[in-house]
Each structure stands twice: as C-alpha cells, then as structure tokens.
Design a protein around this motif. Structure first.
Motif, mmCIF file in Angstrom:
data_model
loop_
_atom_site.group_PDB
_atom_site.id
_atom_site.type_symbol
_atom_site.label_atom_id
_atom_site.label_comp_id
_atom_site.label_asym_id
_atom_site.label_seq_id
_atom_site.Cartn_x
_atom_site.Cartn_y
_atom_site.Cartn_z
ATOM 1 N N TRP A 86 0.822 -1.130 -0.081
ATOM 2 C CA TRP A 86 0.117 0.074 -0.008
ATOM 3 C C TRP A 86 0.831 1.355 0.187
ATOM 4 C CZ3 TRP A 86 -3.242 -2.223 4.504
ATOM 5 C CH2 TRP A 86 -3.904 -3.303 4.102
ATOM 6 N N ALA A 90 1.007 4.029 -2.689
ATOM 7 C CA ALA A 90 0.655 5.518 -2.351
ATOM 8 C C ALA A 90 1.602 6.446 -2.931
ATOM 9 C CB ALA A 90 0.723 5.435 -0.924
ATOM 10 N N THR A 126 -1.837 11.652 2.247
ATOM 11 C CA THR A 126 -2.799 10.833 3.000
ATOM 12 C C THR A 126 -4.040 10.217 1.923
ATOM 13 O OG1 THR A 126 -2.156 12.111 4.924
ATOM 14 C CG2 THR A 126 -4.324 10.832 4.839
ATOM 15 N N ALA A 127 -4.279 11.174 1.265
ATOM 16 C CA ALA A 127 -5.430 10.935 0.160
ATOM 17 C C ALA A 127 -4.814 9.848 -0.643
ATOM 18 C CB ALA A 127 -5.772 12.146 -0.579
ATOM 19 N N SER A 130 -4.940 6.393 0.831
ATOM 20 C CA SER A 130 -6.236 5.967 0.931
ATOM 21 C C SER A 130 -6.755 5.498 -0.135
ATOM 22 C CB SER A 130 -6.956 7.155 1.522
ATOM 23 O OG SER A 130 -8.434 6.828 1.330
ATOM 24 N N PHE A 131 -6.313 6.061 -1.581
ATOM 25 C CA PHE A 131 -6.731 5.561 -2.725
ATOM 26 C C PHE A 131 -6.348 4.114 -3.021
ATOM 27 C CE2 PHE A 131 -6.016 5.381 -7.296
ATOM 28 C CZ PHE A 131 -7.312 5.490 -7.809
ATOM 29 N N LEU A 133 -5.048 2.053 -0.829
ATOM 30 C CA LEU A 133 -5.803 0.937 -0.304
ATOM 31 C C LEU A 133 -7.082 0.700 -0.540
ATOM 32 C CD1 LEU A 133 -5.701 -0.339 2.718
ATOM 33 C CD2 LEU A 133 -6.828 1.414 3.861
ATOM 34 N N GLU A 134 -7.920 1.572 -1.166
ATOM 35 C CA GLU A 134 -9.229 1.317 -1.765
ATOM 36 C C GLU A 134 -9.194 0.408 -2.904
ATOM 37 O OE1 GLU A 134 -11.167 4.984 -2.023
ATOM 38 O OE2 GLU A 134 -11.522 5.248 0.063
ATOM 39 N N TYR A 141 -14.431 3.473 -4.494
ATOM 40 C CA TYR A 141 -13.593 4.474 -4.426
ATOM 41 C C TYR A 141 -14.329 5.836 -3.852
ATOM 42 C CZ TYR A 141 -10.920 2.082 -7.970
ATOM 43 O OH TYR A 141 -9.897 1.064 -8.496
#
Length: 363
Positions: A86, A90, A126-127, A130-131, A133-134, A141
């Motif tokens: 991840w 990222a 951070t975003a 998160s993307f 991970l999703e 999404y």
C-alpha cells in the motif's frame, strides 16, 4: 556352531562401558524431532558473501521458507507485505499526481480548461494512501476515482491490481498450506521417553513405544531408525535399522489408534549389538522415524525422536498401556505409557545360534 552368552554379562559390559563417562554431547535430533545441527559460521573475511549466498538460497525456496516459519512470523510477514504494498503504490499515486500537476489544482471538480485530473481528489499523501488502500481492497472509491482520459492512471491501476492479486494468492496459499501441513498431525504422535532392552518371544530385543494422542486413526504406520556412531573421534557413521511389530513383522500397521510397541532384535547382525552388548562402540545416537498416512487426506506425516545411551534401559519391558473401564470399553493408561518400565530380568542364558543360512537367532 553354538555359543552361549550370559545376558547378565552383556548388561555388565554395557554398563561398564566408557560411554557412561563420556562428556555430554549435543543431540543431532532433539526429543521432539527437530534437527539440532547448525551450519558452521562463515569466516570473517567471507561473511558478506556467505550472508548474501544464504539469502539467495532462501529466495530460491521462498515458498518453503514462508510455510516453515512460526505463526507469529507468518502473521508479521502478512501485515508487513500488505502495508509495504500500500505504501509503495501510495508513493506512486502521489508522484503521478505531482507530475500531472493535480496537486496544484484547487478544485478537482472544476479543473482548468485543458487539464485532465488523473485521480480525483488526490491532494495529499494521505489521500494517495487512502486511494491505494481502496484500490487494493476493492472497497469502492467514493469521491476518489481514476479518470478514463489519463492513460498513466489506468496503467498504474492495472499494475497495482495485478501485483496485489499475486500477493494475495501467495499469502492465502501460505496460510492454507501451513494450516494443512502433515507435520501438525504428527504432533499428536508421542514416543516413549526411554527405550528398553528385554526379552520378547525368546529374543533379546530393543523395544520402544509410540501412541496416537488423537482419536482420529492413522494408517500404514511404519518405524525405521538410523544409528549415528562416533568413529575415530569426530567422524559420524550412520547405519539403518529396521523395527517390527508383534505378529505383523516388517509389514506396516494398517490402523494406529492405541499404543504400539516396536521391536528390534539384538542379534549379532544388529548394528546396535556392539554398542549395547559389547560396549566396543563410541558415542552413539539412535534416531527413530515413524511414518504414517492420514485417513482423511492420505497425506504422509513423519514423527522423529532420538535416544542416547543413557536413555536405553536394560532388564525392563513396557507395562500394558491398554485396558478396560467399568463399562467394558477400551481405554489407554497414559501413566503406564509415560513411566513405561517395569523390572523384568533377562533370561540367564541367551544362546546365540549361527544357523546354516548365516542368520543369528537369540534363543
């Protein structure tokens, strides 16, 4: 030709052997079956190269190395591998947003004319995490999604999904293989802590006992052994030995659910005869192997243990370990199995008869 040998003299020779006064040595195989032999350390000048070679050998058998790890390390590898995956993507998503200029766009819903936002609403690391991970977990999404007009985003998305599926398949397979390992079934097999030398059907035999601690039976049980003897100070000489079951001989036992006693005749052809009866052998270790098949899957499991000279007792035999309860049902007496021995003197005269076919028989 017939030779008479007093069994008490044999025991006296064995007990007065210098083996008892020899210094304590580490086992080759521990009582629970693990190999205690360690490779020699690399010389100081070659340590980096030897360490790199060891890592390469581990990578060549990465699957076996992961399956052989303890559960705590497997769980740690599971968490660390996914977290690293991840974090890696990222960073790649954040780098893509930076190179495409998406981080400078104030409103991703209304970007400047001519600017294509590769991933909506990636405005920070951070975003981006998160993307990532999703994307890997395919949990939806929401407000962040890749644009179909950005080929770089589609390519990076495909790479992450392919590598993620490979990682999931490897980790899931390792979990399944570790849970279903035949070695786990072998953990329910228990050997007697000591072996005994006593009379069985007119023969002087080395006897050991094994029991199945679970109610699930095992099939095609067979026991063999390897005798490791110390020769010329340091060299180890290995010889195979056969064990047999009463009335079954060398045939495998088709059903293993209660304690079984295995016998090895101590005639003059036995590799153990010089070590136990003559006392002419140096330090030795008897490594015993029990192989069996699981009833449900047919997988073969193996249980190992070892016996040193001080763990082999003379003039003894095993107590009966099975009996009946008040309702007439068979039961196993674990106390008799653990204590295992009762004194029973050997026959005073053991006649070693050399037959015409060249085989020795203890009578």
């Amino acid at each position: 030709m017939t030779t008479k040998t007093n069994s008490n003299d044999l025991v006296g020779k064995a007990s007065s052997s210098p083996l008892l006064s020899s210094p304590t040595r580490q086992r080759l195989v521990t009582k629970d079956g693990h190999c205690a032999l360690r490779p020699p350390p690399a010389p100081p000048g070659l340590w980096p190269w030897a360490s790199a070679r060891a890592w390469l050998l581990t990578l060549h058998d990465l699957w076996g190395a992961v399956v052989g790890l303890r559960w705590r390390w497997v769980l740690l590898a599971f968490c660390a591998s996914f977290l690293a995956h991840w974090l890696l993507f990222a960073c790649l998503w954040y780098l893509l947003a930076h190179l495409n200029g998406d981080l400078a766009v104030q409103d991703h819903d209304a970007p400047p004319v001519g600017h294509v936002v590769c991933v909506k609403h990636i405005t920070s690391f951070t975003a981006a995490f998160s993307f990532s991970l999703e994307t890997q977990l395919t949990i939806g999404y929401g407000t962040m999604f890749p644009s179909g007009d950005c080929p770089s985003a589609i390519a990076l998305l495909a790479v992450q999904m392919l590598l993620g599926l490979m990682l999931e398949a490897f980790i899931t397979g390792a979990f399944v293989a570790k849970i279903s390992r035949p070695q786990k079934r072998a953990g329910a097999i228990k050997f007697s802590p000591q072996a005994v030398v006593g009379q069985h059907q007119g023969q002087t035999c080395l006897m050991l006992r094994a029991t199945n601690m679970l109610q699930r039976p095992l099939m095609n049980v067979k026991v063999s052994a390897v005798l490791y003897e110390e020769c010329e100070g340091q060299a180890l000489h290995q010889t195979s030995l056969d064990f047999q079951l009463d009335r079954l001989g060398h045939r495998p036992c088709p059903f293993f659910i209660f304690p079984l006693t295995f016998y090895h005749p101590l005639d003059r052809h036995s590799p153990l005869y010089p070590a136990l009866c003559d006392g002419s052998s140096g330090h030795f270790e008897l490594v015993v192997f029990l192989s069996a098949s699981q009833e449900g899957t047919g997988d073969t499991c193996q249980k190992r243990t070892s016996y040193l000279r001080q763990e082999i007792h003379f003039d003894r035999r095993f107590l009966p370990a099975t009996g009946l309860d008040t309702r007439g049902r068979y039961k196993v007496n674990t106390q008799h199995f653990d204590t295992a021995h009762s004194r029973e003197p050997l026959a005073k005269d053991c006649v070693v008869q050399i037959n015409g076919d060249g085989s020795d028989r203890m009578e």
